[in-house]
Design a protein around this motif. Sequence first.
Motif, mmCIF file in Angstrom:
data_model
loop_
_atom_site.group_PDB
_atom_site.id
_atom_site.type_symbol
_atom_site.label_atom_id
_atom_site.label_comp_id
_atom_site.label_asym_id
_atom_site.label_seq_id
_atom_site.Cartn_x
_atom_site.Cartn_y
_atom_site.Cartn_z
ATOM 1 N N ALA A 192 45.274 62.604 113.879
ATOM 2 C CA ALA A 192 44.523 62.459 112.670
ATOM 3 C C ALA A 192 45.199 61.377 111.928
ATOM 4 O O ALA A 192 44.514 60.524 111.157
ATOM 5 N N GLU A 193 46.260 61.594 111.519
ATOM 6 C CA GLU A 193 47.088 60.491 110.489
ATOM 7 C C GLU A 193 47.015 59.075 111.238
ATOM 8 O O GLU A 193 46.733 58.081 110.246
ATOM 9 N N ALA B 241 43.288 57.872 110.669
ATOM 10 C CA ALA B 241 43.296 57.657 109.327
ATOM 11 C C ALA B 241 43.869 56.374 108.832
ATOM 12 O O ALA B 241 43.189 55.638 108.048
ATOM 13 N N GLY C 202 41.677 53.638 109.364
ATOM 14 C CA GLY C 202 40.283 53.926 108.918
ATOM 15 C C GLY C 202 39.938 53.012 107.413
ATOM 16 O O GLY C 202 39.049 53.599 106.902
#
Length: 166
Positions: free
Chosen positions: A86-87, A90, A93
């Motif tokens: 996820a990091e 992200a 993003g």
Amino acid sequence: MELEQRVADLERRLAAVEGAHRAAPRLGEGDFWALNGLKEQLGELGATDGGVLFTGAVRLPAGEQYEWQYGTLTEGLLADDWTVVAESFAALGHPVRLRLLREIIGGRRTVAELAELDEVGTTGQIYHHLRQLTGAGWLHTTGRGRYEVPPGRVVPLLVALSTARP
């Protein structure tokens, strides 16, 4: 079970390394030459659930050249904890971070060069974005105030961008 998975991963990696020495088909010799090669490798491994392969040969605007490939079995991907990446997602993003990555790949490597760009924010904001990208592994420092995309991340970054295109 963990030992079996590790052995399977090692066998897959060995097969990929050995397979890299074979002559690869040229573009235009078949619409799905990479897919057909992957399916052949999966058959040899007995991987009935399939797998994923991405690869690239890249010359960047500053002249660096990178060749890279990665393959993994579907079973491992589906079983993994996806939240651990996820990091990394992200970090990609944010529009300013993507712009900074593009500029760094294009040859602007120092914070001073990046600060000259329009619409990337203040030096403090740039450092914040660079820390996010560095923490996620998309960048590393090569000296005081100099950044680059690590060689092993150039093709994956371009693959991620390619998959996100509409």
